[in-house]
Design an enzyme around this catalytic site. Sequence first.
Site, mmCIF file in Angstrom:
data_model
loop_
_atom_site.group_PDB
_atom_site.id
_atom_site.type_symbol
_atom_site.label_atom_id
_atom_site.label_comp_id
_atom_site.label_asym_id
_atom_site.label_seq_id
_atom_site.Cartn_x
_atom_site.Cartn_y
_atom_site.Cartn_z
ATOM 1 N N SER A 189 1.914 4.327 -10.164
ATOM 2 C CA SER A 189 0.707 5.029 -9.740
ATOM 3 C C SER A 189 -0.427 4.706 -10.719
ATOM 4 C CB SER A 189 0.989 6.530 -9.641
ATOM 5 O OG SER A 189 -0.037 7.174 -8.945
ATOM 6 N N ASP A 245 2.908 4.079 1.627
ATOM 7 C CA ASP A 245 2.085 4.674 0.576
ATOM 8 C C ASP A 245 0.643 4.634 1.045
ATOM 9 O OD1 ASP A 245 0.773 5.561 -1.635
ATOM 10 O OD2 ASP A 245 1.615 4.090 -3.020
ATOM 11 N N HIS A 261 4.852 6.813 -1.665
ATOM 12 C CA HIS A 261 4.478 6.572 -3.059
ATOM 13 C C HIS A 261 5.693 6.607 -3.976
ATOM 14 C CE1 HIS A 261 1.318 6.108 -5.971
ATOM 15 N NE2 HIS A 261 1.581 7.232 -6.604
#
Length: 770
Positions: free
Chosen positions: A608, A691, A723
Amino acid sequence: MAPLWTAWIRIPCNTNTPPRNSLQALICIIVYGGVCVYLFDTMRTFQWLALGSVVGSAFALTPEKLITAPRRDNAVPNRSGKVALFSTAQYSFDTHSSSSAWWSLIDLKSGKVSQLTNDSNVSELTWLGPTDSSLLYINGTNADVPGGVELWIADSSDFTNSRYKAASLPASFSGLKTAVTKSGDINFLVYGQSYGNGTAYNEELAVTPLSSARIYDSIYVRHWDSWLSTNFNAVFSGTLKKKGSKSGSHYALDGSLKNLVAGTKNLESPYPPFGDSGDYDISPNGKWVAFKSKAPELPRANHTASYIYLVPHDGSKKAEAINGPDSPGTPKDVKGDSSAPAFSPDSKKLAYFQMTDISYEADRRTLYVYTLGSEKTIATLARDWDRSPDAVKWNAKGNSLILGTEDHGREKLFTLPADAGDDYKPKNFTDGGSVKGFYNLPGGEVLVTGSAIWTSWAVYTASPEKGVIDTLFSANEVDPGLKGLGPDDFDEFTYKGNWTDIHSWIIYPTGFDKSKTYPLLFYIHGGPQSAWTDSWSSRWNYKVWADQGYVVVAPNPTGSSGYGDKLTDAIQNNWGSYPYDDLVKGWEYVRDNFDFIDTDNGVAAGASYGGFMVNWIQGNPLGREFKALVSHDGTFVADSKVATEELWFIEHDFNGTFWANRDNYRRWDPSAPEHILQFDTPMLLVHSSKDYRLPVSDGLALFNILQERGVPSRLLNFPDENHWVLKQENSLVWHQQVLGWINRYSGVGKKNPDAVSLDDTTVPVVDFNP
C-alpha cells in the site's frame, strides 16, 4: 532437515522459579549440524525457550504453519464470569478447505478449554443473559427460505439436546446483538443487504437482470473491491417473544423484522467495506438502537463525515442524527467520521467517537457522551489527550469508560471517569501485545483477548487497579505450528529521524545468535497513517519473514499512528520527504549499530503506502543499498491517483484537488524520468485485480518500465483478491513468491536449505521473452 541425534534429560527445576504446576522440567538436546538446546515446562509442552538453534529448524514459523494455524475469535464471558465463549477456524492444505468454525468454552478460573459444538451451521453464538448458560445463535441455513438463516436457542450445559429454532429470517443476516427486556423478551439486531424499498435482499432469490450494464450519475461507483449497486447495508430489529410457562418457556419471533435504516435517502449501516456490528448498538433495556451512517447530504467520495443515529428498537419513529449539522447538541466545528456507539449500563447515555476534520480519515478520534432525552447535552471527554482511541465500553457501574487505543506500537486499554475533563489523561492498565477485544467481568475485572508478535491469540484478565492479573491461554503454548515462539523473538529501539525520534521493532529469526550475521529485511508499513505494532498478522507476519534467515527491522516513520498527532499528520503533502529521510536514517542506524545485521545483502518490502515507498526507494539512492525489493499494491504514476475511490484521502494528503494542485501530486512521483533512470534493483510487484483503492494499472505500468529498462522483475497478480490477499491458497503462493524472490537475491536461499524458493510454487510462470 531431520535431526541427527536427540536426547531428553529430566532435571529438577530451580525452586525459586518453578514452571507453572510442575516441579520438574525437560531439556531436549537436538543436533543438526550444530547443537540446539531447548528447555520447556512439562505441563506446557509447547512453551519453548530457545537457548541456541539454527535457522531452518523444525520450530521455524513457515508460511504453511502460519496459514494453517487455528484462528480464534474474541473470548466473550457469560454473566457470572465463570466461562467464556469463542470460535475457531482452521485451514488444511491436505483437504484444501477450511474446517467450519467450532465453538469452545474456556474456564476463566483454570484456563481449561472444552468444545461446545462443531456444527458447521452454527455461527455468532452469543450469551443471552440474565441466565448464565442460555445461548442464541444464527443457523447458517434455512429449511424454509433458500438463502435465509435461522435463529436458534440452546443451553451451554447440553447444547445439542437443548437447542430449538426460534425464528426463520428471510435473508442472509449477521451481526447478532441482543438485549433482554424487563418482560423477559429478547430484542435483537442483525444486519444485511436491503433493497431501496427497505425489504431484505436475498441473493439466492434475486432476479438476475438481462443486462450486465451499470449506470451511474454520481461518483463513488466502486469501493474497495465492489461496484456499488442500488442495494445497501441496513440494521434490522426483531423480538423473540417468551411463550409458555416459566419452567417450559420457549421463544419465538414476534411479527417481522423492521429495517431501522431505510426511510432516509443515502443512510447505510454498517458502512462498507469494513463496517460490522461495531457500527451499531442496542441499549441494555432493549428500547433504543444507535447506528453509524455516512452523512446522507454529502458526496461519499469527497468526505469522511458520518453521524450517529438514534432510533427506537420497534421502529416506531424515524432515525435521527444526534450529532448531525442540524442537531441541537452537536459540538462546534466537529464534522468528521463518527464511530463505535456504546450505550451505558443504565441505557441513559451513549458514548461514541468523532473526528473533527471532514475529509481526513486518520484524524484523531475524540470521545463524546450523549445523554438520552436531553438533545442539547453532548459532553466531550479528555479532549486534549493526544491519542486516537478506536474501541470503547462502559464499566459495569457506568461511572467510567474503557478505551482501546493504539499507543507507541501497541494496542492498550485505558480508563477514564465518565465526567473526565478536557485535560484528563486516561490511565493505561495493559501494556505488551495488542488488545483485540475486551469485556467486563464481575468485580471490576476485564477479560481481554489479544495477540502479540509471538502469539496469535492470548486471553487474560486485567483491571484498572491491578493491571494484567492472569494469563489464561496463549496460542504459542498449545498450537503445534506456533511452538518455539516467545517474547524473546523481538526487541525495539529508537533512533533520530528527520525531525524527531523514530521507534522501530526488530524481530529475530528462530535460533538467533548475535555472534553471527543475518541479512536485513527492511519492513515498510502502509497507511500511510498506520504503524507496525506488537501484534499478530496472518498476512505480513514479521516472524515468517525473519525465520527465512533475516533480522526484520520495522520502523514507524513520519506518518505513523499511535505516537501523537504531530508525527501522524506531518506526512501530509510530504509522502517522499520526511518518511523517506526517516527510513534512510533508520537504515544507516542499523548499519552502524547492529553488527549481527548484514545490510550489504539486505532487502526491503512494503504494501500500500509501503508499496509506494518501495517504488520511491527504487528510483532514489536508498534503492541501491538493497539486493531486492518487493512492492505490493503501491501507487506508481502520480496522475493515476485520481482513479481511486476515496477521493477525500488523496485530496487531503496532497492538499487539494488534482486539477488545482497537480504539482503536489507530481512532487513525489516515482514515475518521473529522473527516478526511472535510477531503477536498477531486482523487484517483485504484487498487484491484484480487485484492488479498486489502488488500481492494478499502476502495477502494470511499473512492471512495463522495469522490463523495458532491463531490471530483473516479476509481476504477481491475483484476479480474485482486493488490496489484501486473503484466500489461503493464494496466500501460500504469495508467500512463496515474495519470500522466494528476496531469498534468491539476498543469498539466504543458498545458506538455508529450508528457505522458500521461487521454484516451490506450482503456478506456471508466463514468459514470452525470446
